[in-house]
Design an enzyme around this catalytic site. Structure first.
Site, PDB file in Angstrom:
ATOM      1  N   HIS A  18       0.849  -1.201   0.000  1.00 45.20           N
ATOM      2  CA  HIS A  18       0.000   0.000   0.000  1.00 45.20           C
ATOM      3  C   HIS A  18       0.882   1.247   0.000  1.00 45.20           C
ATOM      4  CE1 HIS A  18       0.741   0.669   4.273  1.00 45.20           C
ATOM      5  NE2 HIS A  18       0.360  -0.558   4.545  1.00 45.20           N
ATOM      6  N   HIS A  21       4.176   1.407   2.133  1.00 45.05           N
ATOM      7  CA  HIS A  21       5.354   0.733   1.558  1.00 45.05           C
ATOM      8  C   HIS A  21       5.883   1.534   0.372  1.00 45.05           C
ATOM      9  CE1 HIS A  21       2.705  -2.568   3.138  1.00 45.05           C
ATOM     10  NE2 HIS A  21       3.793  -2.734   3.862  1.00 45.05           N
ATOM     11  N   CYS A 126       3.242 -10.183  20.132  1.00 45.09           N
ATOM     12  CA  CYS A 126       2.327  -9.627  19.126  1.00 45.09           C
ATOM     13  C   CYS A 126       2.717 -10.203  17.774  1.00 45.09           C
ATOM     14  CB  CYS A 126       2.402  -8.099  19.086  1.00 45.09           C
ATOM     15  SG  CYS A 126       1.478  -7.437  17.669  1.00 45.09           S
ATOM     16  N   CYS A 129       3.632  -7.548  15.082  1.00 41.42           N
ATOM     17  CA  CYS A 129       5.002  -7.010  15.190  1.00 41.42           C
ATOM     18  C   CYS A 129       6.029  -8.120  15.082  1.00 41.42           C
ATOM     19  CB  CYS A 129       5.229  -6.317  16.526  1.00 41.42           C
ATOM     20  SG  CYS A 129       4.186  -4.888  16.805  1.00 41.42           S
ATOM     21  N   CYS A 143      -1.481  -4.037  21.802  1.00 39.07           N
ATOM     22  CA  CYS A 143      -0.356  -3.541  21.005  1.00 39.07           C
ATOM     23  C   CYS A 143      -0.777  -2.203  20.403  1.00 39.07           C
ATOM     24  CB  CYS A 143      -0.025  -4.538  19.886  1.00 39.07           C
ATOM     25  SG  CYS A 143       0.979  -3.760  18.585  1.00 39.07           S
ATOM     26  N   HIS A 146      -1.111  -2.539  16.376  1.00 46.12           N
ATOM     27  CA  HIS A 146      -2.072  -3.463  15.758  1.00 46.12           C
ATOM     28  C   HIS A 146      -3.398  -3.523  16.491  1.00 46.12           C
ATOM     29  CE1 HIS A 146       1.877  -4.647  14.131  1.00 46.12           C
ATOM     30  NE2 HIS A 146       1.171  -4.778  13.028  1.00 46.12           N
ATOM     31  N   LYS A 296      -2.929   5.082  11.693  1.00 48.11           N
ATOM     32  CA  LYS A 296      -1.881   4.614  10.774  1.00 48.11           C
ATOM     33  C   LYS A 296      -2.518   3.827   9.622  1.00 48.11           C
ATOM     34  CE  LYS A 296       2.071   1.556  10.450  1.00 48.11           C
ATOM     35  NZ  LYS A 296       2.606   0.284  10.879  1.00 48.11           N
ATOM     36  N   LYS A 299      -2.354  -2.489   6.560  1.00 50.95           N
ATOM     37  CA  LYS A 299      -3.150  -3.567   5.977  1.00 50.95           C
ATOM     38  C   LYS A 299      -4.053  -4.200   7.032  1.00 50.95           C
ATOM     39  CE  LYS A 299       1.398  -5.672   5.940  1.00 50.95           C
ATOM     40  NZ  LYS A 299       2.541  -5.858   5.086  1.00 50.95           N
TER      41      LYS A 299
HETATM   42  O1  ME8 Z   1       8.092  -4.589   9.416  1.00 48.56           O
HETATM   43  N1  ME8 Z   1       3.321   4.852   6.883  1.00 48.56           N
HETATM   44  O2  ME8 Z   1       7.509  -5.384   7.321  1.00 48.56           O
HETATM   45  P1  ME8 Z   1       6.152  -4.580   7.037  1.00 48.56           P
HETATM   46  C1  ME8 Z   1       4.611   4.847   6.506  1.00 48.56           C
HETATM   47  N2  ME8 Z   1       9.239  -7.342   7.553  1.00 48.56           N
HETATM   48  N3  ME8 Z   1       5.294   3.709   6.225  1.00 48.56           N
HETATM   49  C2  ME8 Z   1       4.641   2.547   6.308  1.00 48.56           C
HETATM   50  C3  ME8 Z   1       3.293   2.494   6.689  1.00 48.56           C
HETATM   51  C4  ME8 Z   1       2.622   3.721   6.982  1.00 48.56           C
HETATM   52  N4  ME8 Z   1       1.348   3.789   7.327  1.00 48.56           N
HETATM   53  N5  ME8 Z   1       2.918   1.200   6.682  1.00 48.56           N
HETATM   54  C5  ME8 Z   1       4.007   0.465   6.292  1.00 48.56           C
HETATM   55  C6  ME8 Z   1       8.258  -5.347   8.472  1.00 48.56           C
HETATM   56  N6  ME8 Z   1       5.055   1.281   6.071  1.00 48.56           N
HETATM   57  C7  ME8 Z   1       9.436  -6.283   8.471  1.00 48.56           C
HETATM   58  C8  ME8 Z   1      10.695  -5.505   8.164  1.00 48.56           C
HETATM   59  S1  ME8 Z   1      13.328  -5.308   7.741  1.00 48.56           S
HETATM   60  C9  ME8 Z   1      14.679  -6.227   8.032  1.00 48.56           C
HETATM   61  C10 ME8 Z   1      11.955  -6.303   8.189  1.00 48.56           C
HETATM   62  C11 ME8 Z   1       6.395   0.867   5.613  1.00 48.56           C
HETATM   63  O3  ME8 Z   1       5.577  -5.192   5.806  1.00 48.56           O
HETATM   64  C12 ME8 Z   1       7.481   1.398   6.540  1.00 48.56           C
HETATM   65  O4  ME8 Z   1       8.683   1.379   5.853  1.00 48.56           O
HETATM   66  O5  ME8 Z   1       5.304  -4.500   8.236  1.00 48.56           O
HETATM   67  C13 ME8 Z   1       7.489   0.356   7.617  1.00 48.56           C
HETATM   68  O6  ME8 Z   1       8.655   0.398   8.421  1.00 48.56           O
HETATM   69  C14 ME8 Z   1       7.394  -0.905   6.787  1.00 48.56           C
HETATM   70  O7  ME8 Z   1       6.480  -0.535   5.718  1.00 48.56           O
HETATM   71  C15 ME8 Z   1       6.876  -2.108   7.552  1.00 48.56           C
HETATM   72  O8  ME8 Z   1       6.688  -3.141   6.623  1.00 48.56           O
END
Ligand code: ME8
Length: 646
Positions: A18, A21, A126, A129, A143, A146, A296, A299
């Site tokens: 979304h 990301h 969680c 997380c 949490c 979430h 926030k 998904k």
């Molecule tokens: O945490 N606003 O993956 P994830 C801004 N797999 N950025 C956002 C956002 C929002 N509302 N939502 C998501 C993970 N992001 C782990 C990471 S790294 C070694 C492992 C972005 O799919 C932002 O970059 O939950 C956030 O840190 C990341 O997606 C979390 O992605």
């Protein structure tokens, strides 16, 4: 050659991408392009995080194996990036064999060093997380990210001696003030470490509970915890442990994450690196959340904005510009369609688009599109050069320090300065006076400044900036932000430029959302019941009568209230004449001045001049009144000011 290595988080494959990301990945892409433009060798890494509880659960819910599920969602991420103009050097997946091998190697090294032990632990886990939350982190037992109650889990597991490295990490952060930036996140990590509350990290899951992970090399009954697996991707991608090139990339590594994963990146990861005997990354750049109505975008909360839908509305470049300009890096930002259209129209359609449209149109009109070379100079030209140099220096410094909105603000000093320069130099008057030599200098300076702005904007809006550079006779593949290319220079004699630009047609502001209040709804219903008023047809006229009207396309240059008249604006409209036309127009109830400036309108140019409330009016702007308000008439694509309507 100087190197630059930038990473995004590798995203979980439990749901499709979304705007959140897309934001992080766009920022990383812009940084990668920016450093390449500075002449550096760049490695840009993104990818997907595919093991762990929540992927296994999502796959189960979808009736697929974890690998099938991961393949499908990972494919959505890798296919999305090029559609958003994002071009990573590597897209890594944690299910790839070289990564699995690197994780096992890291686990063995840390184990052999005595930094992993077997023990028992109970805590609030969680799944969202993928980590245990401390009592302090819970909000009303939930949490905070979430909004679910974590599960209490107690079991025997392997632990990483994270607490052992607490002091060393704190020292490093204090000695390197911008190791974690912006400052508020550094401070947060410093207080966590100073509180002495750092525990050891549980780094395994028994296979009896989870099989979807990388097996521990020293105990086949366990798989590794997803964070110990995921963070290693940053090493795998640049060839750890065996590639001789590894050290030169790792030495310049920068991570980009949102604040949700601050702790794993600012605490778990550097302590793991310390245990592995590897240098720490150079910077951790942390941004805030994109919010939708104070929550926030996520998904799991189901309130996401689709990046491709947004790009389809305003073009890729508009979307990328908005993301980088609107969010103050580090703070949260709200996404609304209104903010999007407002930012697009003000900065791109009005400031930059109008600058490009009018400077190209005037060069076409006065010089047939080919600059004759500079002639007469004026101190205003030097002032413009100074402004340009300062703006570009500030832009480069701020962009490199991950302060993207401030960097763009600094660059807009140049964009607005160029518009002011054109207004003050009034090329239309110079043309009328026959001062061709001065006119040539003015156009060369305006176009030279625009070219410099377009080069700076390449990392932010690769598509639109490349088009603009080509319109200005430059090859976007050959420009850089280094050496003499970074200095302001008038566009050289003999350069042929395009006749029109038309890169950022205005967006219609979205209809305001229906207010929930009952009285307003009742009023709206009443209005709907009223039969629509259809004006009576006017009497027929001969074609010759119609042909007497001189209808011209013009660009609104300024609009200001007429003192003592609520409905009226004093508007000046550039229709390609010596000076903009002053027109008094009844638009004040329907438009803000900033909604008008830069907009193309149709003007009845040969209406007899008259005075309205003491102000001269030399024409009439055409508009349609309708039940919802008023709509202005204009061409469907940008045309040079003065174009005749027939
Ligand atoms: O945490 N606003 O993956 P994830 C801004 N797999 N950025 C956002 C956002 C929002 N509302 N939502 C998501 C993970 N992001 C782990 C990471 S790294 C070694 C492992 C972005 O799919 C932002 O970059 O939950 C956030 O840190 C990341 O997606 C979390 O992605």
């Amino acid at each position: 050659m100087k190197r630059f290595f930038i990473t995004t988080p590798i995203y979980y494959v439990n749901a499709k991408p979304h705007l959140g990301h897309a934001y992080t990945t766009t920022v990383a892409d812009a940084l990668a392009r920016f450093h390449a433009l500075l002449g550096e060798d760049v490695y840009f890494l993104t990818g997907t995080d595919e093991h762990g509880d929540k992927i296994a659960e999502a796959a189960r819910n979808a009736g697929q194996t974890p690998k099938e599920y991961a393949d499908a969602i990972s494919g959505l991420f890798s296919a999305l990036w090029p559609k958003l103009g994002i071009t990573p050097k590597r897209f890594i997946r944690t299910t790839e064999p070289d990564h699995r091998k690197a994780v096992q190697r890291a686990l063995q090294l840390v184990y052999d060093k005595g930094d992993i032990y077997f023990g028992e632990y109970g805590g609030h886990y969680c799944k969202g997380c993928e980590r245990f939350l401390t009592e302090k982190e819970l909000v009303d037992g939930l949490c905070p990210d979430h909004k679910v109650k974590p599960e209490y889990i107690a079991e025997k597991n392997y632990f990483f001696r994270m607490s052992k490295y607490q002091g060393q990490l704190l020292e490093h952060i204090k000695a390197n003030p911008d190791f974690i930036r912006p400052r508020q996140y550094r401070n947060e990590v410093v207080s966590l470490l100073e509180s002495g509350a750092l525990e050891d990290l549980c780094i395994s899951r028994p296979k009896s509970r989870l099989t979807w992970g990388i097996e521990l090399p020293f105990d086949e009954n366990f798989v590794t915890y997803v964070w110990f697996d995921a963070l290693i991707n940053y090493l795998t991608a640049v060839g750890w442990p065996d590639d001789p090139d590894f050290a030169s990339w790792w030495g310049v590594a920068e991570h980009l994450v949102a604040k949700d994963i601050l702790k794993p990146h600012a605490v778990f990861w550097p302590t793991m690196l310390l245990s592995l005997g590897l240098p720490l990354y150079r910077h951790l750049n942390v941004h805030g959340y994109w919010l939708v109505r104070d929550t926030k975008m996520s998904k799991s909360l189901g309130n996401v904005v689709e990046p491709l839908e947004l790009a389809a509305k305003a073009g890729l470049s508009g979307m990328r510009y908005f993301l980088l300009r609107e969010m103050v890096f580090g703070a949260d930002a709200s996404f609304t369609e209104e903010a999007f259209a407002g930012r697009f129209n003000a900065d791109l359609a009005n400031d930059l688009g109008n600058l490009a449209n009018r400077s190209l149109a005037m060069t076409a009109k006065y010089f047939g599109g080919t600059l004759p070379g500079e002639g007469e100079a004026d101190p205003a030209d030097d002032a413009l050069a100074t402004l340009a140099t300062e703006a570009v220096d500030n832009f480069v410094q701020l962009f490199g320090a991950a302060q993207f909105s401030r960097a763009l603000e600094a660059l807009w000093e140049l964009v607005r300065g160029l518009n002011k320069y054109i207004d003050a130099m009034a090329p239309w008057t110079l043309a009328k006076q026959g001062r061709t030599a001065r006119l040539a200098t003015v156009m060369a300076h305006a176009l030279g400044g625009l070219r410099l702005a377009a080069v700076c904007l390449l990392p932010v809006m690769p598509e639109a900036s490349s088009t603009l550079l080509r319109q200005l006779g430059a090859d976007p593949e050959k420009v850089c932000l280094c050496g003499p290319d970074r200095d302001f220079a008038p566009l050289p004699a003999g350069t042929t430029v395009a006749a029109t630009s038309n890169l950022f047609p205005r967006l219609e502001a979205p209809a305001r959302e229906a207010a929930p209040a009952a009285p307003k709804a009742a009023k709206a219903a009443k209005v709907e019941k009223k039969p629509a008023v259809r004006p009576e047809p006017a009497a027929e006229v001969e074609y010759d009568d119609f042909a007497k009207l001189d209808l011209r396309v013009g660009v609104v240059v300024s609009a200001a209230p007429v003192p003592g008249a609520d409905r009226l604006y004093a508007v000046s409209v550039d229709i390609g004449e010596a000076a903009p036309r002053p027109v008094v127009a009844g638009l004040a109830e329907h438009f803000k001045p900033e909604d008008l400036v830069g907009r193309q309108v149709v003007l009845v140019a040969n209406l007899k001049p008259r005075k309205l409330r003491g102000a001269d009016s030399h024409g009439m702007i055409l508009a349609v009144k309708h039940e919802g308000g008023m709509a202005l008439l204009g061409p469907s694509s940008v045309v040079a000011p003065g174009g005749r309507v027939s």
